[in-house]
Design a protein around this motif. Structure first.
Motif, PDB file in Angstrom:
ATOM      1  N   GLN A   3       0.831  -1.209   0.000  1.00  0.00           N
ATOM      2  CA  GLN A   3       0.000   0.000   0.000  1.00  0.00           C
ATOM      3  C   GLN A   3       0.861   1.254   0.000  1.00  0.00           C
ATOM      4  OE1 GLN A   3      -3.600  -0.120  -0.264  1.00  0.00           O
ATOM      5  NE2 GLN A   3      -2.868   1.851  -1.025  1.00  0.00           N
ATOM      6  N   ASN A  50       1.620   6.581  -7.051  1.00  0.00           N
ATOM      7  CA  ASN A  50       0.514   7.401  -7.549  1.00  0.00           C
ATOM      8  C   ASN A  50       0.722   8.879  -7.272  1.00  0.00           C
ATOM      9  OD1 ASN A  50      -0.941   5.314  -8.706  1.00  0.00           O
ATOM     10  ND2 ASN A  50      -2.025   4.837  -6.811  1.00  0.00           N
ATOM     11  N   LEU A 105       7.765  -5.039  -6.075  1.00  0.00           N
ATOM     12  CA  LEU A 105       7.157  -3.773  -6.472  1.00  0.00           C
ATOM     13  C   LEU A 105       8.117  -2.893  -7.264  1.00  0.00           C
ATOM     14  CD1 LEU A 105       5.427  -3.174  -3.053  1.00  0.00           C
ATOM     15  CD2 LEU A 105       4.190  -3.392  -5.214  1.00  0.00           C
ATOM     16  N   ASP A 118       7.721  -1.677 -11.087  1.00  0.00           N
ATOM     17  CA  ASP A 118       7.792  -0.266 -11.416  1.00  0.00           C
ATOM     18  C   ASP A 118       8.775  -0.024 -12.560  1.00  0.00           C
ATOM     19  OD1 ASP A 118       7.356   2.444 -11.272  1.00  0.00           O
ATOM     20  OD2 ASP A 118       8.205   2.705  -9.273  1.00  0.00           O
ATOM     21  N   TRP A 174      -1.973   3.539 -10.476  1.00  0.00           N
ATOM     22  CA  TRP A 174      -1.955   2.137 -10.083  1.00  0.00           C
ATOM     23  C   TRP A 174      -3.128   1.860  -9.143  1.00  0.00           C
ATOM     24  CZ3 TRP A 174       3.551  -0.126  -8.868  1.00  0.00           C
ATOM     25  CH2 TRP A 174       4.362   0.023  -9.999  1.00  0.00           C
ATOM     26  N   LEU A 177      -4.827  -1.070  -6.743  1.00  0.00           N
ATOM     27  CA  LEU A 177      -4.538  -2.342  -6.075  1.00  0.00           C
ATOM     28  C   LEU A 177      -5.822  -3.077  -5.715  1.00  0.00           C
ATOM     29  CD1 LEU A 177      -2.550  -4.321  -4.683  1.00  0.00           C
ATOM     30  CD2 LEU A 177      -2.809  -2.930  -2.606  1.00  0.00           C
ATOM     31  N   PHE A 184       2.211   1.726  -3.573  1.00  0.00           N
ATOM     32  CA  PHE A 184       1.171   2.214  -4.484  1.00  0.00           C
ATOM     33  C   PHE A 184       0.883   3.692  -4.228  1.00  0.00           C
ATOM     34  CE2 PHE A 184       0.731  -1.941  -5.972  1.00  0.00           C
ATOM     35  CZ  PHE A 184      -0.234  -2.028  -6.960  1.00  0.00           C
TER      36      PHE A 184
END
Length: 561
Positions: A216, A223, A487, A491, A250, A252, A219
Motif C-alpha cells: 500500500q 501514484n 514492487l 515499477d 496504479w 490495487l 502504491f
C-alpha cells in the motif's frame, strides 16, 4: 489514367483491394496457391520451422550459419515482437503496429532505450541514427528478410540474419506479424493500471499485515509521483511531455482465498471476471501451484510471491525468488554428499501437509541417489526409541515440520539420539530463538537460501530507509524486503513499456531488469534471463551465532545443487 469502376462488382472489388492494402483483412490467395496461414507464420517465428516443416536456414554477420530454432525470430525480437537490447546491440520492434506503419521519431522511446542502461558507443550511435522508413509491405518485408535491406532501401545491421524463405513463408510470417501485440491486454484503461496481490486465509495475520503495509505504501508513493506528472501535461518542451501519455494510476486489488488450494483457481476466475488485472504482484500463500495454474491460463504475469512451494511449470509466467522447499531439500542433499568419511545415515521425520511431504520426497530421492542411507518416518508415529533401519548410529536427523508449532517440533527433536545434528528448513529459523530450542541449541542447523547478514548488505540500507520514511514498521524483514523488490521491479518494467501495455512485453522487461541494484540485499545474487523464472538458485547451511541469538553464521560455502 486508370479506368473508373462502373459496375457493382468492379466497385466492390476496388473497395476490397483498398481494405486489404491497409491490412484489415488477410490478402487474397493467388490462384492455385494456399492463402497465407498465420499459424504457420507463428511456427516460423517461434520455432524456426517453415511451412513444409523443414528447419529455417539463415546466415548472420555475412557467413555465420543459423539453422532451425537458432534462426527463429523470437530469439532476438522476443515473444512480444518488441525486441530488446543485449551486448551493445539494439534489436528494434517488429510487431504489427510498428512494422506496418511509417517509422517516426519518438523521443520518449528513444531516450528510454538510451539512458536506462549502460551500453557501448556503437549502441548509442545506432539509436542516434534511427533510420526513418515507410511502412513495410509484402515485397519490402521479403527483401528485408532475404537481403537485409529495409523498407527505405537502407542496409540492416549485420547481426540481422539473412533468410532462405519462399514467398509462401514470407506471406505466412506477415499474416502472423500483423496481429502480434496488436491489442492492449486486460487490466488497462486510459487512466489506470489494475494489479492484484493474492493472500490465502491460512497466511499468518501478522505476515499479511506486514506485506500489505509495504504494498500500500508503494502504491501511494507511485501514484503521488505519477499524479503530479499527469496534472502538468505539456509542462516541458522536452521528452517528459511525450511520456505523459504512458502514465497511469496504479489500482490495487487484494484477492483473498479461502478453503483448500484445489478450490483456488475457481475463486480466482470469479475475481478476475469481476475485475481483470494486468499483473499479479507479490502475494502470500504457502502453496502457489494452483495460483500459478490460474495466472498461466489467463496469461497474467505474477511477480515474486512469498511462498514455500512454487509451481514449477517451465512455460509459466510466474517469477519466483527460489524453488522454495524443493531447493532447500536439494541443498541439504548436496551438503550431506560433500561430507567425507563413512557412509551417512539420516533419519528423516515428516510432518503433515504439503510443506512437509513435498520436500521430504525430494530429499529422499536425491539422498538415495547420492549414496545417503535414509530412513523416513512420519511425525505422527511414535518415534521414541526408534532405531534406524540400517545398522549403525544415526549421523543426522532432518525434520520437515510443515506448519507444526514450536512445542511440537521440540517434542520430536527431544527423542533424537544425543549429540546428533538436527536440520530444519529456513521457514522455521525463528524456532532457534524460542525457549523450546534451548536443549538443542548447540546442534541445530537450518537450510537457508538467504544472505547470511542482510543488515550489513549495502543494498539493504536503501530499502530499509525507504520503508522507514513511509512510516511502515518493519516486523518481518525478509517478507517486507521481498515485497519491496517485487514492487520496484514491477515499477521499472512498467516504466519501460511506455504505452505498449502488453503482458508479454512486461515479462520481457522483468527478465531484463531483474539484475543490478534492485536486489534488496536479502539474497547474495538475483538475476534472470530470457525464459528464466527463478532468480536465486543456492543455499547455505547455517546455525545460530554463539555471540548473537538473532544472527546466523554459515557452516559451509554457498551451494547451488
Amino acid at each position: 489514367m486508370s479506368k473508373t469502376p462502373t459496375t457493382y462488382i468492379e466497385r466492390a472489388a476496388r473497395a476490397i483491394s483498398v481494405i486489404l492494402s491497409f491490412g484489415a483483412l488477410p490478402p487474397l490467395a493467388i490462384a492455385g496457391e494456399p492463402a497465407p496461414d498465420a499459424a504457420l507464420g507463428e511456427r516460423l517465428y517461434f520455432e524456426g520451422r517453415k511451412a513444409d516443416g523443414s528447419p529455417l536456414l539463415a546466415k548472420t554477420q555475412s557467413d555465420v550459419p543459423l539453422p532451425g530454432s537458432r534462426a527463429a525470430c523470437v530469439t532476438c525480437h522476443r515473444p512480444s515482437g518488441f525486441g530488446t537490447s543485449e551486448g551493445g546491440y539494439f534489436v528494434p520492434p517488429i510487431n504489427g503496429a510498428t512494422l506496418y506503419s511509417e517509422r517516426k521519431l519518438d523521443r520518449g522511446r528513444f531516450l528510454l532505450n538510451r539512458f536506462e542502461q549502460a551500453q557501448p558507443q556503437r549502441y548509442r550511435a545506432r539509436l542516434s541514427q534511427p533510420h526513418m522508413r515507410p511502412a513495410y509491405d509484402f515485397d519490402t518485408l521479403g527483401r528485408a528478410l532475404r537481403n537485409g535491406v529495409d523498407a527505405a532501401g537502407q542496409e540492416l545491421d549485420p547481426i540481422m540474419p539473412r533468410y532462405e524463405l519462399s514467398d509462401a513463408d514470407v506471406a505466412n510470417l506477415q499474416a502472423f506479424l500483423k496481429n502480434l501485440s496488436a491489442k492492449i491486454d486486460p487490466g488497462v484503461t486510459d487512466e489506470e493500471l489494475h494489479f492484484a496481490t493474492i493472500v490465502s486465509k491460512d497466511a499468518a495475520p501478522q505476515d499479511r499485515a506486514a506485506m500489505l503495509s509495504v504494498i500500500q505504501a508503494y502504491f501511494d508513493w507511485a501514484n503521488k509521483n505519477s499524479g503530479g506528472e499527469r496534472s502538468r501535461e505539456g509542462f516541458s518542451p522536452y521528452h517528459q511531455s511525450e511520456l505523459i501519455s504512458a502514465t497511469r494510476k496504479w489500482r490495487l486489488h487484494v484477492w483473498e482465498l479461502d478453503g483448500a488450494p484445489q478450490s483456488w483457481p475457481e475463486q480466482l476466475e470469479q475475481k478476475y471476471r469481476a475485475q481483470p488485472v494486468f499483473a499479479l504482484v507479490s502475494g502470500l500463500a504457502p502453496v502457489w501451484g494452483p495460483i500459478a495454474e490460474f495466472s498461466d491460463s489467463q496469461k497474467i504475469p505474477a511477480l515474486f510471491p512469498n511462498t514455500e512451494l512454487p509451481g514449477n511449470r517451465k512455460d509459466s509466467r510466474t517469477f519466483y525468488f527460489t524453488h522454495g522447499l524443493e531447493l532447500e531439500a536439494k541443498g541439504l542433499v548436496t551438503f550431506f554428499s560433500r561430507r567425507t568419511g563413512e557412509k551417512k545415515r539420516v533419519r528423516q521425520i515428516v510432518g503433515e501437509g504439503p510443506l512437509a511431504a513435498e520436500p521430504a520426497k525430494v530429499f529422499e530421492q536425491g539422498a538415495r541417489a547420492a549414496g545417503v542411507d535414509v530412513e523416513t518416518i512420519a511425525a505422527a508415529d511414535n518415534i521414541a526409541g526408534r532405531r534406524p533401519a540400517s545398522n549403525g548410529a544415526i549421523d543426522a536427523v532432518v525434520l520437515w515440520p510443515g506448519q507444526m508449532d514450536d512445542e511440537k517440533i521440540a517434542s520430536l527433536l527431544s527423542v533424537s539420539p544425543a549429540a546428533t545434528p538436527l536440520y530444519l528448513p529456513s521457514h522455521k529459523l525463528d524456532f532457534a530463538r524460542s525457549k523450546w530450542a534451548q536443549p538443542f541449541a548447540d546442534r541445530l542447523f537450518f537450510v537457508d537460501p538467504y544472505e547470511v547478514d542482510v543488515g550489513s548488505h549495502p543494498l539493504s540500507f536503501r530499502v530499509r530507509a525507504w520503508i522507514n520514511t513511509r512510516g511502515v514498521q518493519i516486523t518481518n524483514q525478509t517478507l517486507q524486503f521481498q515485497t519491496y523488490y517485487a514492487l520496484s521491479l514491477l515499477d521499472a518494467a512498467v516504466g519501460r513499456l511506455k504505452t505498449d501495455f502488453f503482458r508479454d512485453y512486461l515479462v520481457e522487461n522483468i527478465e531484463h531488469e531483474a539484475e543490478g541494484d534492485l536486489n534488496p540485499g536479502i539474497f547474495p545474487r538475483l538475476s534472470l534471463g530470457p525464459g528464466q523464472r527463478v532468480a536465486s538458485h543456492g543455499v547455505f547451511v547455517v546455525r545460530t551465532s554463539p555471540d548473537r541469538n538473532d544472527a546466523v553464521e554459515p557452516v559451509g560455502d554457498w551451494m547451488i545443487p
